[in-house]
Motif scaffolding. Structure first.
Motif, PDB file in Angstrom:
ATOM      1  N   MET A   1       0.710  -0.763  -0.133  1.00  0.00           N
ATOM      2  CA  MET A   1      -0.053  -0.379  -0.002  1.00  0.00           C
ATOM      3  C   MET A   1       0.417   1.518  -0.483  1.00  0.00           C
ATOM      4  O   MET A   1       2.563   0.926   0.500  1.00  0.00           O
ATOM      5  N   SER A   2       0.520   2.126  -0.762  1.00  0.00           N
ATOM      6  CA  SER A   2       1.413   3.334  -0.426  1.00  0.00           C
ATOM      7  C   SER A   2       0.187   4.618  -0.220  1.00  0.00           C
ATOM      8  O   SER A   2      -1.329   5.168  -0.593  1.00  0.00           O
ATOM      9  N   ALA A   3       0.987   4.734   0.306  1.00  0.00           N
ATOM     10  CA  ALA A   3       0.309   6.876   0.880  1.00  0.00           C
ATOM     11  C   ALA A   3       0.559   7.601  -0.007  1.00  0.00           C
ATOM     12  O   ALA A   3       1.323   7.725   0.006  1.00  0.00           O
ATOM     13  N   THR A   4      -0.179   8.649   0.417  1.00  0.00           N
ATOM     14  CA  THR A   4      -1.039  10.193  -0.551  1.00  0.00           C
ATOM     15  C   THR A   4       0.075  10.797  -0.162  1.00  0.00           C
ATOM     16  O   THR A   4      -0.251  11.085   1.256  1.00  0.00           O
ATOM     17  N   LEU A   5       0.470  11.813  -0.069  1.00  0.00           N
ATOM     18  CA  LEU A   5       1.395  13.738   0.220  1.00  0.00           C
ATOM     19  C   LEU A   5      -0.192  13.748   0.835  1.00  0.00           C
ATOM     20  O   LEU A   5      -0.959  13.803   0.044  1.00  0.00           O
ATOM     21  N   PRO A   6      -0.011  14.690   1.714  1.00  0.00           N
ATOM     22  CA  PRO A   6      -0.528  15.599   2.249  1.00  0.00           C
ATOM     23  C   PRO A   6      -1.150  16.495   1.332  1.00  0.00           C
ATOM     24  O   PRO A   6      -0.067  17.096   0.671  1.00  0.00           O
ATOM     25  N   ASP A   7      -2.058  17.374   1.401  1.00  0.00           N
ATOM     26  CA  ASP A   7      -3.181  18.576   0.480  1.00  0.00           C
ATOM     27  C   ASP A   7      -1.231  20.058   1.001  1.00  0.00           C
ATOM     28  O   ASP A   7      -1.301  19.755   1.456  1.00  0.00           O
ATOM     29  N   GLY A   8      -1.153  19.621  -0.660  1.00  0.00           N
ATOM     30  CA  GLY A   8      -0.242  21.145  -1.094  1.00  0.00           C
ATOM     31  C   GLY A   8       1.013  20.387  -0.730  1.00  0.00           C
ATOM     32  O   GLY A   8       1.681  21.823  -0.948  1.00  0.00           O
ATOM     33  N   TRP A   9       1.262  19.541  -0.990  1.00  0.00           N
ATOM     34  CA  TRP A   9       2.714  19.112  -1.060  1.00  0.00           C
ATOM     35  C   TRP A   9       2.731  18.610  -2.260  1.00  0.00           C
ATOM     36  O   TRP A   9       2.267  18.024  -3.095  1.00  0.00           O
ATOM     37  N   ASP A  10       4.597  17.406  -2.362  1.00  0.00           N
ATOM     38  CA  ASP A  10       4.551  17.492  -3.859  1.00  0.00           C
ATOM     39  C   ASP A  10       5.800  17.212  -3.791  1.00  0.00           C
ATOM     40  O   ASP A  10       6.848  17.751  -2.791  1.00  0.00           O
ATOM     41  N   VAL A  11       6.111  15.864  -4.318  1.00  0.00           N
ATOM     42  CA  VAL A  11       7.544  15.016  -4.907  1.00  0.00           C
ATOM     43  C   VAL A  11       7.928  15.858  -5.711  1.00  0.00           C
ATOM     44  O   VAL A  11       7.585  15.594  -6.838  1.00  0.00           O
ATOM     45  N   ARG A  12       9.779  15.890  -6.156  1.00  0.00           N
ATOM     46  CA  ARG A  12       9.858  15.524  -7.015  1.00  0.00           C
ATOM     47  C   ARG A  12      11.386  14.869  -7.068  1.00  0.00           C
ATOM     48  O   ARG A  12      11.852  15.157  -5.958  1.00  0.00           O
ATOM     49  N   TYR A  13      12.492  14.959  -7.777  1.00  0.00           N
ATOM     50  CA  TYR A  13      13.246  14.299  -8.238  1.00  0.00           C
ATOM     51  C   TYR A  13      14.614  15.161  -8.558  1.00  0.00           C
ATOM     52  O   TYR A  13      14.281  15.797  -9.551  1.00  0.00           O
ATOM     53  N   THR A  14      15.477  14.603  -8.360  1.00  0.00           N
ATOM     54  CA  THR A  14      17.251  15.512  -8.169  1.00  0.00           C
ATOM     55  C   THR A  14      17.224  14.730  -9.697  1.00  0.00           C
ATOM     56  O   THR A  14      16.606  13.437 -10.144  1.00  0.00           O
ATOM     57  N   THR A  26       3.982  26.614   1.700  1.00  0.00           N
ATOM     58  CA  THR A  26       5.075  27.259   2.673  1.00  0.00           C
ATOM     59  C   THR A  26       6.393  27.688   1.803  1.00  0.00           C
ATOM     60  O   THR A  26       7.341  28.337   2.233  1.00  0.00           O
ATOM     61  N   ARG A  27       6.229  27.875   1.145  1.00  0.00           N
ATOM     62  CA  ARG A  27       7.264  27.436  -0.402  1.00  0.00           C
ATOM     63  C   ARG A  27       8.380  27.202   0.518  1.00  0.00           C
ATOM     64  O   ARG A  27       9.626  28.231   0.116  1.00  0.00           O
ATOM     65  N   ARG A  28       8.555  26.126   0.973  1.00  0.00           N
ATOM     66  CA  ARG A  28      10.185  25.171   1.749  1.00  0.00           C
ATOM     67  C   ARG A  28      10.205  23.935   0.769  1.00  0.00           C
ATOM     68  O   ARG A  28       9.274  23.207   0.890  1.00  0.00           O
ATOM     69  N   THR A  29      11.169  23.856   1.069  1.00  0.00           N
ATOM     70  CA  THR A  29      11.435  22.139   0.230  1.00  0.00           C
ATOM     71  C   THR A  29      12.585  21.524   1.754  1.00  0.00           C
ATOM     72  O   THR A  29      13.362  22.423   2.589  1.00  0.00           O
ATOM     73  N   GLN A  30      12.029  20.255   1.898  1.00  0.00           N
ATOM     74  CA  GLN A  30      12.698  18.904   2.440  1.00  0.00           C
ATOM     75  C   GLN A  30      13.649  17.904   2.242  1.00  0.00           C
ATOM     76  O   GLN A  30      12.664  17.480   1.083  1.00  0.00           O
ATOM     77  N   TRP A  31      13.847  17.028   2.926  1.00  0.00           N
ATOM     78  CA  TRP A  31      14.465  15.895   2.382  1.00  0.00           C
ATOM     79  C   TRP A  31      13.455  14.430   2.803  1.00  0.00           C
ATOM     80  O   TRP A  31      12.858  13.882   2.059  1.00  0.00           O
ATOM     81  N   ASP A  32      13.390  14.797   3.633  1.00  0.00           N
ATOM     82  CA  ASP A  32      12.334  13.666   4.270  1.00  0.00           C
ATOM     83  C   ASP A  32      10.866  14.572   4.213  1.00  0.00           C
ATOM     84  O   ASP A  32      10.544  15.169   3.995  1.00  0.00           O
ATOM     85  N   PRO A  33      10.164  13.013   4.038  1.00  0.00           N
ATOM     86  CA  PRO A  33       8.332  13.009   3.343  1.00  0.00           C
ATOM     87  C   PRO A  33       7.786  13.153   4.983  1.00  0.00           C
ATOM     88  O   PRO A  33       8.452  13.911   5.815  1.00  0.00           O
ATOM     89  N   PRO A  34       6.846  14.601   4.272  1.00  0.00           N
ATOM     90  CA  PRO A  34       5.756  14.948   5.413  1.00  0.00           C
ATOM     91  C   PRO A  34       5.334  13.664   6.103  1.00  0.00           C
ATOM     92  O   PRO A  34       5.167  12.630   5.391  1.00  0.00           O
ATOM     93  N   LEU A  35       4.857  13.919   6.963  1.00  0.00           N
ATOM     94  CA  LEU A  35       3.777  12.914   8.294  1.00  0.00           C
ATOM     95  C   LEU A  35       2.239  13.019   6.792  1.00  0.00           C
ATOM     96  O   LEU A  35       2.259  14.230   6.600  1.00  0.00           O
ATOM     97  N   PRO A  36       1.571  12.390   6.961  1.00  0.00           N
ATOM     98  CA  PRO A  36       0.598  11.819   6.162  1.00  0.00           C
ATOM     99  C   PRO A  36      -0.816  13.119   6.953  1.00  0.00           C
ATOM    100  O   PRO A  36      -0.235  13.302   8.117  1.00  0.00           O
ATOM    101  N   SER A  37      -1.069  12.922   6.271  1.00  0.00           N
ATOM    102  CA  SER A  37      -2.262  14.002   7.034  1.00  0.00           C
ATOM    103  C   SER A  37      -3.267  13.956   8.328  1.00  0.00           C
ATOM    104  O   SER A  37      -3.555  12.385   8.637  1.00  0.00           O
ATOM    105  N   GLY A  38      -3.140  14.577   9.546  1.00  0.00           N
ATOM    106  CA  GLY A  38      -3.814  14.369  10.603  1.00  0.00           C
ATOM    107  C   GLY A  38      -3.028  13.627  11.621  1.00  0.00           C
ATOM    108  O   GLY A  38      -3.151  13.286  12.867  1.00  0.00           O
TER     109      GLY A  38
END
Length: 131
Positions: A1-14, A26-38
């Protein structure tokens, strides 16, 4: 099973295929994925160990819910990075031809100065240089 990112988040690749995450709110990037919504991360004061709380389902767990994400290149519709092009084969060595002037292969006395297509100068230096 695969979770989806919270609203407003996106994943891109180098270019190397490493995922990074964008929080568009927030117009910020990070290496670690965000926690799922809730979900929230907390620390057990008795042990100092992290645990996770789902405010939606009202459950707690030790396992990081981000482990459900599958962010390998190509897994979420993002294209896998293209393989690096194979290096062009080296040209076959040509027979050694001594240059008649200068140190550049293929230069001739007519070219002068050792550069193909450059007229010889009286001083043997660069065109326009003082003798």
């Amino acid at each position: 099973m695969s979770a989806t990112l919270p609203d407003g988040w996106d994943v891109r690749y180098t270019a190397d295929g490493v995922p990074f995450f964008i929080d568009h709110s927030t117009r910020r990037t990070q290496w670690d994925p965000p926690l799922p919504s809730g979900w929230a991360e907390s620390v057990d004061p008795a042990t100092g160990k992290k645990f996770y709380v789902s405010h939606v389902t009202r459950v707690t767990q030790w396992e990081d819910p981000r482990a459900l994400y599958n962010f390998t290149p190509g897994a979420t519709g993002a294209p896998a990075p293209a393989p690096a092009p194979a290096p062009a084969p080296a040209p076959a060595p040509s027979p050694a031809t001594p240059a008649t002037t200068g140190a550049y292969p293929g230069a001739t006395a007519a070219g002068g100065g050792g550069y193909p297509g450059v007229a010889a100068t009286p001083s043997g230096g660069y065109p326009g240089a003082a003798a």
